[in-house]
Design an enzyme around this catalytic site. Structure first.
Site, PDB file in Angstrom:
ATOM      1  N   ALA A 142       0.662  -1.129  -0.367  1.00 22.67           N
ATOM      2  CA  ALA A 142       0.005  -0.196   0.057  1.00 22.67           C
ATOM      3  C   ALA A 142       0.972   1.149  -0.214  1.00 22.67           C
ATOM      4  O   ALA A 142       0.863   1.916  -1.001  1.00 22.67           O
ATOM      5  CB  ALA A 142      -0.843   0.317   1.211  1.00 22.67           C
ATOM      6  N   SER A 173       0.301  -4.356  -4.351  1.00 23.55           N
ATOM      7  CA  SER A 173      -1.028  -3.623  -4.091  1.00 23.55           C
ATOM      8  C   SER A 173      -1.927  -4.056  -3.902  1.00 23.55           C
ATOM      9  O   SER A 173      -3.160  -4.093  -4.597  1.00 23.55           O
ATOM     10  CB  SER A 173      -1.095  -2.554  -5.972  1.00 23.55           C
ATOM     11  OG  SER A 173      -0.233  -2.019  -5.411  1.00 23.55           O
ATOM     12  N   CYS A 194      -5.660  -6.265   4.755  1.00 24.95           N
ATOM     13  CA  CYS A 194      -7.148  -6.515   5.369  1.00 24.95           C
ATOM     14  C   CYS A 194      -7.703  -7.527   4.981  1.00 24.95           C
ATOM     15  O   CYS A 194      -9.141  -8.076   5.631  1.00 24.95           O
ATOM     16  CB  CYS A 194      -7.091  -5.061   5.923  1.00 24.95           C
ATOM     17  SG  CYS A 194      -6.904  -3.995   6.525  1.00 24.95           S
ATOM     18  N   VAL A 211      15.058  -5.924  -0.738  1.00 27.92           N
ATOM     19  CA  VAL A 211      16.593  -5.296   0.194  1.00 27.92           C
ATOM     20  C   VAL A 211      17.237  -5.860   1.234  1.00 27.92           C
ATOM     21  O   VAL A 211      16.367  -5.955   2.244  1.00 27.92           O
ATOM     22  CB  VAL A 211      16.614  -3.830  -0.187  1.00 27.92           C
ATOM     23  CG1 VAL A 211      17.256  -2.726   0.640  1.00 27.92           C
ATOM     24  CG2 VAL A 211      15.604  -3.900  -0.999  1.00 27.92           C
ATOM     25  N   ASP A 271       2.590   0.388   7.513  1.00 26.85           N
ATOM     26  CA  ASP A 271       3.393  -0.361   8.766  1.00 26.85           C
ATOM     27  C   ASP A 271       4.636  -0.408   9.568  1.00 26.85           C
ATOM     28  O   ASP A 271       5.000  -0.781  10.928  1.00 26.85           O
ATOM     29  CB  ASP A 271       2.641  -1.975   8.769  1.00 26.85           C
ATOM     30  CG  ASP A 271       1.047  -2.042   8.213  1.00 26.85           C
ATOM     31  OD1 ASP A 271       0.331  -0.923   8.360  1.00 26.85           O
ATOM     32  OD2 ASP A 271       0.632  -3.179   8.445  1.00 26.85           O
TER      33      ASP A 271
END
Length: 465
Positions: free
Chosen positions: A20, A50, A54, A91, A296
């Site tokens: 997101a 994307s 939830c 990464v 988050d």
């Protein structure tokens, strides 16, 4: 080694994390600046971008029939918009001084460095997985990503028995309990707290407990898990506490999540008391002009208490991404903070909260009054009216609204939005009693339940003066 910049400009935006916040930032930056002005490279270690994390419990439970329905924008769609999206690429190192990141291909193990002029960190959160015996056994699942959801569904398809244990009773815990009930499992929820839903005060959590028990879910509160027992094949067989053992063919961890900031911490970036990255209102990492963070993995300002909080929600992540993309793309935007609004459900029970709980208000040094009212979702005489409990906190001296919790059936949850707006506007409970809310018998009693609570809270404040 990939060290080049964008053709003609030498500017490159690197995004770590493809959900997101990360892809919202990349997409917004692309709207402001074309590929000839700004190269955008995004790294995602999973298979998807994307998507709605939830929605995973509803996909696992069968309410959402297909995984792809949870994907808002596919990798191909991002690439078609001029974003160099690299899936299955993790990464592993941020070199702040050198302005570069090192990434590893998850499948081949190959590593390379990529330079950046601007960096976005959107590494999300990770499910809490205590270091107890058996926690890493096959059949034990955290649920944070689409890959996690798919792995759980694969386990459910192979499971020989129909016994599930959910460890933890927060949002994910109660939602996964419902999902497993819908799948025909016998569900036990083991919870260390006094009541489920620690985001509520215990008296409101008790209402959730009673409803879950009525749905056939076994609730075990005030209980600490000490380990998981496995069978001869290594797979989980039971959840073990100090006093009992709960047989399990599958275990779902709903203990909560922590910010995934190990990469940022290793790079020396500033973290808050909750382990999340600290940013300014432009979502720029404090002390770093060309690094932003959102979603988050960050802490946010609580507009009610004035303190930093960790509130991992998709609504915040998408807003963070929009703000970051605007700033990284050369524009300007800010994220002012949150009031802590969240809504959930377990079967037909709706659970909502915004603002402060009692313990939050005490921690902030506030004196407050609390009231609880019983009302109905519609006019009492109108078919389908169902009971609803509203709890409200107000500051003792000023009457400023501090928080609202709502538990009820259809029509209860989204009523919390009225309180969220009132909190954001800094309204007193007395001012709230005059709000001009919509009324008709199919939608509300003539006095909406939130306004009934506001009237009672205003009276309690007056008595304390």
């Amino acid at each position: 080694m990939d060290m080049s910049g964008a053709p003609g400009t030498g500017e490159r935006l690197v995004v770590i994390g493809g959900d997101a916040a990360g892809m919202s930032a990349a997409s917004q930056a692309r709207r402001l600046r074309g590929p000839e002005e700004l190269e955008i490279v995004a790294f995602e270690r999973g298979h998807f971008t994307s998507y709605s994390a939830c929605g995973i419990p509803y996909w696992v439970g069968g309410d959402v029939p297909e995984r792809d329905l949870l994907v808002a924008r596919t990798p191909e769609e991002h690439r078609a918009r001029g974003i160099d999206l690299r899936l299955r690429t993790e990464v592993t190192d941020i070199d702040v001084a050198g302005g570069r990141v090192r990434a590893r291909d998850v499948d081949s193990g190959a590593e390379s460095w990529t330079s950046y002029d601007r960096l976005v960190i959107a590494t999300g959160a990770r499910p809490v997985r205590p270091g107890l015996p058996g926690m890493d056994a096959p059949g034990v699942h955290g649920v944070q990503t689409l890959d996690d959801g798919q792995a759980l569904l694969d386990t459910l398809a192979r499971a020989r028995g129909r016994r599930a244990v959910v460890v933890g009773a927060g949002y994910i815990g109660v939602e996964m309990a419902e999902a497993l009930i819908n799948r025909g499992y016998e569900v036990t929820v083991v919870n260390r707290g006094r009541e489920p839903m620690s985001t509520l005060d215990p008296d409101m959590g008790r209402l959730v407990h009673e409803a879950m028990r009525g749905m056939g879910i076994t609730m075990v509160n005030d209980t600490e898990v000490t380990g998981l027992r496995t069978g001869g094949d290594g797979r989980v067989r039971a959840v073990v506490t100090r006093d009992a053992e709960y047989p399990a063919d599958v275990v779902v961890l709903g203990i909560g999540v922590r910010p995934e900031t190990s990469l940022a911490a290793a790079a020396g970036l500033p973290l808050g008391d909750h382990g999340g990255l600290l940013t300014d209102r432009a979502m720029r990492v404090r002390g770093h002009e060309n690094i932003w963070a959102g979603g988050d993995c960050v802490e946010v300002l609580d507009l009610v208490s004035g303190q930093q909080r960790y509130m991992p929600l998709g609504t915040h992540a998408n807003k963070h991404g929009q703000v970051i993309g605007a700033n990284a793309g050369g524009g300007y935007a800010t994220f002012p903070g949150v009031v802590g609004t969240a809504v959930s459900k377990v079967c037909d029970l709706e659970i909502a909260r915004t603002g402060l709980r009692e313990k939050d208000a005490r921690r902030a040094g506030l004196r407050f009054v609390t009231v609880t009212v019983e009302s109905t979702s519609r006019a009492g005489y109108y078919p389908g009216a169902s009971p609803m409990t509203v709890k409200m906190l107000a500051e003792q001296r000023t009457g400023r609204l501090l928080g609202v919790q709502i538990v009820g059936r259809e029509g209860a949850g989204k009523r919390v939005d009225v309180a969220a707006v009132a909190l954001t506007a800094g309204l007193t409970v007395e001012r709230m009693t005059a709000l001009d809310l919509g009324y008709a018998p199919p939608f509300s009693p003539v006095w909406d339940p939130v306004l009934v609570a506001a009237r009672k809270a205003a009276g309690a404040v007056e008595q304390q003066r």
